[in-house]
Design an enzyme around this catalytic site. Structure first.
Site, mmCIF file in Angstrom:
data_model
loop_
_atom_site.group_PDB
_atom_site.id
_atom_site.type_symbol
_atom_site.label_atom_id
_atom_site.label_comp_id
_atom_site.label_asym_id
_atom_site.label_seq_id
_atom_site.Cartn_x
_atom_site.Cartn_y
_atom_site.Cartn_z
ATOM 1 N N ASP A 247 12.290 -4.776 -2.723
ATOM 2 C CA ASP A 247 11.365 -4.919 -1.603
ATOM 3 C C ASP A 247 10.192 -3.950 -1.694
ATOM 4 O O ASP A 247 9.054 -4.297 -1.389
ATOM 5 C CB ASP A 247 12.162 -4.675 -0.320
ATOM 6 C CG ASP A 247 11.329 -4.829 0.924
ATOM 7 O OD1 ASP A 247 10.466 -5.721 0.942
ATOM 8 O OD2 ASP A 247 11.552 -4.062 1.884
ATOM 9 N N GLU B 180 16.492 -1.641 -1.970
ATOM 10 C CA GLU B 180 15.635 -0.966 -1.004
ATOM 11 C C GLU B 180 15.676 0.543 -1.192
ATOM 12 O O GLU B 180 16.755 1.146 -1.302
ATOM 13 C CB GLU B 180 16.143 -1.310 0.419
ATOM 14 C CG GLU B 180 15.212 -0.885 1.532
ATOM 15 C CD GLU B 180 13.898 -1.652 1.523
ATOM 16 O OE1 GLU B 180 13.925 -2.881 1.376
ATOM 17 O OE2 GLU B 180 12.842 -0.996 1.666
ATOM 18 N N ARG C 93 15.305 7.546 -1.924
ATOM 19 C CA ARG C 93 13.946 7.715 -1.388
ATOM 20 C C ARG C 93 13.852 6.862 -0.128
ATOM 21 O O ARG C 93 13.473 5.723 -0.174
ATOM 22 C CB ARG C 93 12.917 7.279 -2.453
ATOM 23 C CG ARG C 93 11.489 7.578 -2.180
ATOM 24 C CD ARG C 93 10.853 6.693 -1.091
ATOM 25 N NE ARG C 93 10.391 5.402 -1.533
ATOM 26 C CZ ARG C 93 10.344 4.318 -0.739
ATOM 27 N NH1 ARG C 93 10.778 4.344 0.505
ATOM 28 N NH2 ARG C 93 9.908 3.179 -1.216
ATOM 29 N N ASN D 145 5.369 5.524 5.356
ATOM 30 C CA ASN D 145 6.271 5.573 6.519
ATOM 31 C C ASN D 145 7.139 6.826 6.460
ATOM 32 O O ASN D 145 7.325 7.378 5.386
ATOM 33 C CB ASN D 145 7.197 4.344 6.493
ATOM 34 C CG ASN D 145 6.429 3.066 6.650
ATOM 35 O OD1 ASN D 145 5.603 2.935 7.540
ATOM 36 N ND2 ASN D 145 6.702 2.100 5.766
ATOM 37 N N LYS E 261 16.834 -3.090 7.883
ATOM 38 C CA LYS E 261 16.196 -4.238 7.202
ATOM 39 C C LYS E 261 16.959 -5.516 7.541
ATOM 40 O O LYS E 261 16.370 -6.573 7.750
ATOM 41 C CB LYS E 261 16.175 -4.014 5.691
ATOM 42 C CG LYS E 261 15.267 -2.875 5.240
ATOM 43 C CD LYS E 261 13.860 -3.347 4.923
ATOM 44 C CE LYS E 261 12.952 -2.171 4.560
ATOM 45 N NZ LYS E 261 11.564 -2.536 4.332
ATOM 46 N N TYR F 165 13.821 -0.274 13.247
ATOM 47 C CA TYR F 165 13.122 -0.209 11.962
ATOM 48 C C TYR F 165 12.193 1.006 12.021
ATOM 49 O O TYR F 165 12.384 1.906 12.835
ATOM 50 C CB TYR F 165 12.400 -1.561 11.770
ATOM 51 C CG TYR F 165 11.805 -1.793 10.420
ATOM 52 C CD1 TYR F 165 12.559 -1.638 9.266
ATOM 53 C CD2 TYR F 165 10.476 -2.194 10.289
ATOM 54 C CE1 TYR F 165 11.996 -1.856 8.019
ATOM 55 C CE2 TYR F 165 9.913 -2.425 9.047
ATOM 56 C CZ TYR F 165 10.674 -2.244 7.911
ATOM 57 O OH TYR F 165 10.135 -2.458 6.686
HETATM 58 N N1 LIG Z 1 4.131 -0.069 4.398
HETATM 59 C C1 LIG Z 1 5.074 -0.539 3.634
HETATM 60 O O1 LIG Z 1 5.469 -1.716 3.732
HETATM 61 C C2 LIG Z 1 5.726 0.331 2.631
HETATM 62 C C3 LIG Z 1 5.490 1.672 2.614
HETATM 63 N N2 LIG Z 1 6.099 2.460 1.679
HETATM 64 C C4 LIG Z 1 5.862 3.884 1.762
HETATM 65 O O2 LIG Z 1 5.205 4.323 0.608
HETATM 66 C C5 LIG Z 1 5.519 5.663 0.373
HETATM 67 C C6 LIG Z 1 5.770 5.850 -1.102
HETATM 68 O O3 LIG Z 1 6.858 5.088 -1.545
HETATM 69 P P1 LIG Z 1 7.256 5.094 -3.102
HETATM 70 O O4 LIG Z 1 6.117 4.646 -3.915
HETATM 71 O O5 LIG Z 1 8.497 4.349 -3.289
HETATM 72 O O6 LIG Z 1 7.527 6.640 -3.282
HETATM 73 P P2 LIG Z 1 7.482 7.537 -4.564
HETATM 74 O O7 LIG Z 1 8.078 8.822 -4.195
HETATM 75 O O8 LIG Z 1 8.035 6.774 -5.705
HETATM 76 O O9 LIG Z 1 5.921 7.711 -4.854
HETATM 77 C C7 LIG Z 1 5.095 8.598 -4.185
HETATM 78 C C8 LIG Z 1 3.855 8.769 -5.014
HETATM 79 O O10 LIG Z 1 2.920 9.522 -4.266
HETATM 80 C C9 LIG Z 1 2.398 10.509 -5.116
HETATM 81 N N3 LIG Z 1 1.882 11.654 -4.356
HETATM 82 C C10 LIG Z 1 2.568 12.707 -3.869
HETATM 83 N N4 LIG Z 1 1.710 13.601 -3.338
HETATM 84 C C11 LIG Z 1 0.479 13.095 -3.492
HETATM 85 C C12 LIG Z 1 -0.815 13.558 -3.164
HETATM 86 N N5 LIG Z 1 -0.984 14.736 -2.577
HETATM 87 N N6 LIG Z 1 -1.882 12.787 -3.472
HETATM 88 C C13 LIG Z 1 -1.719 11.586 -4.072
HETATM 89 N N7 LIG Z 1 -0.510 11.102 -4.412
HETATM 90 C C14 LIG Z 1 0.568 11.845 -4.120
HETATM 91 C C15 LIG Z 1 3.522 10.888 -6.043
HETATM 92 O O11 LIG Z 1 3.059 11.546 -7.194
HETATM 93 C C16 LIG Z 1 4.079 9.508 -6.337
HETATM 94 O O12 LIG Z 1 3.351 8.904 -7.356
HETATM 95 C C17 LIG Z 1 6.686 5.998 1.287
HETATM 96 O O13 LIG Z 1 6.220 6.762 2.373
HETATM 97 C C18 LIG Z 1 7.144 4.669 1.800
HETATM 98 O O14 LIG Z 1 7.614 4.745 3.116
HETATM 99 C C19 LIG Z 1 6.916 1.949 0.712
HETATM 100 C C20 LIG Z 1 7.187 0.617 0.700
HETATM 101 C C21 LIG Z 1 6.638 -0.288 1.688
HETATM 102 C C1 LIG Z 2 8.735 -0.239 4.620
HETATM 103 C C2 LIG Z 2 9.472 0.248 3.479
HETATM 104 O O1 LIG Z 2 10.163 -0.497 2.811
HETATM 105 C C3 LIG Z 2 9.389 1.635 3.124
HETATM 106 O O2 LIG Z 2 8.640 2.381 3.752
HETATM 107 O O3 LIG Z 2 10.074 2.025 2.179
HETATM 108 MG MG LIG Z 3 11.480 0.516 1.545
#
Ligand SMILES: NC(=O)C1=CN([C@@H]2O[C@H](COP(=O)(O)OP(=O)(O)OC[C@H]3O[C@@H](n4cnc5c(N)ncnc54)[C@H](O)[C@@H]3O)[C@@H](O)[C@H]2O)C=CC1
Ligand SMILES: CC(=O)C(=O)O
Ligand SMILES: [Mg+2]
Length: 631
Positions: A316, A293, A204, A472, A222, A151
């Site tokens: 998710d 996902e 993404r 991540n 996953k 993961y």
């Molecule tokens: N810890 C966890 O369980 C999870 C973590 N994530 C992580 O969250 C991150 C984002 O995922 P999504 O929302 O699906 O991606 P996304 O690409 O849809 O959204 C990213 C957002 O960040 C913004 N962004 C980009 N540069 C920026 C900056 N300099 N300052 C502030 N905002 C900025 C973008 O404008 C956009 O709104 C990924 O790295 C993903 O791995 C996602 C799901 C679960």
């Molecule tokens: C953890 C997860 O689902 C992500 O980073 O997209």
């Molecule tokens: Mg994810």
């Protein structure tokens, strides 16, 4: 008798002569053909007769050609969908293998980091190919050590390198080239029962952007957790990649890329592919649960709304992440020695307005509003606790072309002026003006929480400011725990999406690094939905899962800054979450039962019996007794 034996001798000598003649003819023909071949380029190969089809061929090292199976062979042998769509030449296959091997050799000299992790992943992956029971036993018994390999973070690296790492297929590929075929090709999957599908379109992957067909790695990772944490039977999981092309220019130009080398389908064309996939899998497996996902935000919300009321599905990144974040945010309130009901007073600065960020904002806002009585003014008051910053800065009503999902969180211009802020204000400006209790990153931008931003967090109004760097994989984390503890102070609560080590703060104190990752929720959501037999996944079921996680941690742990359980106990927490989901489905009258346990039997179970029901239905990695039976 003698007559008969002489006839026999005669016929055997005739046969010998005939054989000799034939051998001479064949060798003459061969010579002629060889000669002819030297004049022409035509090669003659006898076909290989095999008595297998589908995955049996791919799993047989004697007959397997992998990605080199031609399109017609794929159709003839029921292989369509079981391989990534691009047909490779034998030389391209060797090139892919060599790229990968050389990279490992080169990088191994540079020190033990990425290549070391990849080498370990490969060893585990080979075990996965050979012996699933043993693989999952190793994974379950060493989950803390190996979850970071199967993961995040290593799965990100695996996806980035998937075209060179690919050896044996795992899961199914539905591509834009399969339109009109999905309903039949879904039967190429050898298992009649599938409980869980994790599907991605690769648009993404973690914070790594569009990785096209290579994103299948995340679906595989996953599902590894579904088996290890939720005890879903590994023979009933199916990773799926929907390849509608990629907009990653590097992959589009790469000669060894395994996916469709075309730009992504969009609009109605895109939707029709996903619709066809959903119809196909739910026709063959009506009780399956589909987890969406790593779809880009543009589609994540739309697809969730399109399917969530008719299919057993959830997203998710939008819903799982939101639940985990809520549990962490409530933990941060408790860590201040306050009751959870104080949550609506927390000021939250959120960096990232994508599927994950807005998913968290919505759920956190709804939780606050519920605590405040759920009136219109409660919702307004809850919304005013959020400052959302994206790539263009603070989001206000002045923002042009704002996404409908983001609109509710756009700050009012009047308030913004009063707070000394403006449309597009930078993250550091926002933190300086707001002095938030929580700084939460879901931006996919590594080091976004710079020294200046963290310095500004020193003025947080909270006694225990929370810093959640949830992006991540590791390199995309908004900051490291060392940076957060050393700059903001030892009293903070810290969480990251990928695992980091705890920080030694000196004098025997430890800065705890919590892993705030949706892995604590999605396995329980899936298992609970499966066992309840609910035809949909309701908001109430998701809420129950989040509340269960929030209350799992003991008071003294939370006061010590430990707001999420250790991954070593993921099987136990998953069992409890699944039980909470089953309970909620029963209460909402959604539970239709599972196998022998029908809806009425479920209604009769008390709390402990529900937990026991869940536990008894979790698969364990024990070798079964095998008995041979003729067809
Ligand atoms: N810890 C966890 O369980 C999870 C973590 N994530 C992580 O969250 C991150 C984002 O995922 P999504 O929302 O699906 O991606 P996304 O690409 O849809 O959204 C990213 C957002 O960040 C913004 N962004 C980009 N540069 C920026 C900056 N300099 N300052 C502030 N905002 C900025 C973008 O404008 C956009 O709104 C990924 O790295 C993903 O791995 C996602 C799901 C679960
Ligand atoms: C953890 C997860 O689902 C992500 O980073 O997209
Ligand atoms: Mg994810």
């Amino acid at each position: 008798m003698s007559n008969f034996s002489s006839q026999l001798r005669l016929s055997s000598s005739l046969i010998k002569r005939f054989k000799h003649q034939m051998a001479t003819n064949v060798s003459m023909m061969m010579m002629m053909m060889t000669e002819r071949r030297s004049f022409t380029t035509v090669e003659w190969h006898r076909p290989t007769i095999i008595h297998k089809r589908s995955l049996d061929i791919l799993h047989d090292p004697w007959f397997n050609k992998g990605t080199a199976f031609s399109t017609t062979e794929r159709d003839r042998l029921d292989l369509r969908g079981l391989l990534p769509p691009t047909v490779m030449t034998a030389q391209q296959q060797i090139d892919r293998f060599m790229v990968d091997l050389k990279k490992l050799e080169k990088n191994a000299r540079d020190g033990p980091s990425d290549p070391y992790a990849l080498a370990k992943w490969r060893i585990l992956n080979r075990l996965h190919d050979r012996n699933e029971t043993m693989y999952y036993k190793v994974l379950i018994d060493n989950i803390k050590e190996y979850a970071p390999l199967v993961y995040t973070p290593t799965v990100g690296l695996v996806c980035q390198n998937y075209s060179s790492l690919f050896r044996r297929p795992r899961g199914m590929y539905f591509s834009a080239a399969d339109r009109g075929e999905m309903m039949s090709m879904v039967y190429n999957w050898p298992s009649d029962q599938v409980d869980m599908i994790v599907v991605t379109d690769g648009s993404r992957i973690l914070g790594l952007g569009d990785l096209g067909v290579q994103g299948i790695g995340i679906a595989i990772g996953k599902l590894d957790l579904y088996v290890a944490a939720a005890g879903i039977n590994p023979q009933r999981v199916l990773p799926v990649m929907i390849d509608v092309g990629t907009n990653n220019e590097m992959l589009l130009k790469h000669p060894l890329y395994l996916g469709l080398q075309q730009h992504r389908l969009d609009g109605e064309e895109y939707l029709s592919v996903i619709d066809e996939f959903m119809e196909a899998v739910f026709t063959r497996w009506p009780n399956v649960i589909v987890q969406f996902e790593d779809f880009q935000s543009k589609w994540a919300f739309k697809l969730l709304q399109r399917y969530r009321h008719t299919y057993r599905m959830f997203n998710d990144d939008v819903q799982g992440t939101a639940g985990v974040a809520i549990a962490g945010l409530l933990g941060a309130v408790r860590a201040q020695g306050k009751p959870m009901i104080d949550f609506p007073k927390q000021k939250i600065v959120l960096a990232g307005a994508g599927s994950a960020g807005i998913g968290v904002a919505n759920t956190a806002c709804n939780t606050m509003a519920r605590m405040l009585g759920n009136s219109e003014s409660a919702i307004e008051s809850a919304r005013s606790q959020f400052w959302v910053v994206d790539a263009m800065g603070l989001i206000t009503e002045d923002r042009a072309n704002i996404d409908p999902e983001v609109l509710p969180f756009a700050r009012k211009m009047k308030e913004v002026g009063y707070q000394g802020l403006r449309e597009g204000a930078s993250l550091v400006e926002v933190v300086r003006q707001v002095n938030p209790d929580v700084l939460l990153g879901l931006s996919a931008v590594g080091s976004l929480f710079s020294k200046e931003v963290l310095e500004a967090m020193k003025h947080s109004t909270s006694t225990r400011p929370a810093i959640f760097a949830l992006s991540n994989p590791t390199k995309n984390a908004e900051c490291t725990p060392e940076e957060a503890f050393s700059i903001v102070g030892h009293h903070i609560i810290f969480a990251s999406g990928s695992p980091f080590k705890n920080v030694d703060l000196g004098n025997g104190t430890v800065g705890h690094c919590n892993q705030g990752n949706n892995m604590y929720l999605f396995p329980g959501i899936g298992l609970g939905t499966l066992l309840s037999g609910s035809p949909v996944i309701s908001d109430g079921m998701l809420q129950a899962a989040a509340e269960c996680l929030a209350t799992y941690m003991k008071e003294e742990e939370v006061l010590n800054g430990i707001i999420y359980p250790s991954i070593s106990s993921i099987r136990d927490i998953t069992k409890e979450i699944a039980a909470a989901v089953v309970r909620e489905a029963i209460e909402e009258d959604l539970a239709e039962g599972y196998r022998d346990m029908d809806a009425r039997d479920l209604q009769k179970l008390n709390q402990d019996e529900i937990v026991a029901f869940v536990k008894n239905n979790m698969w364990n990695p024990d070798y079964p007794t095998v008995v041979y039976k003729r067809d």
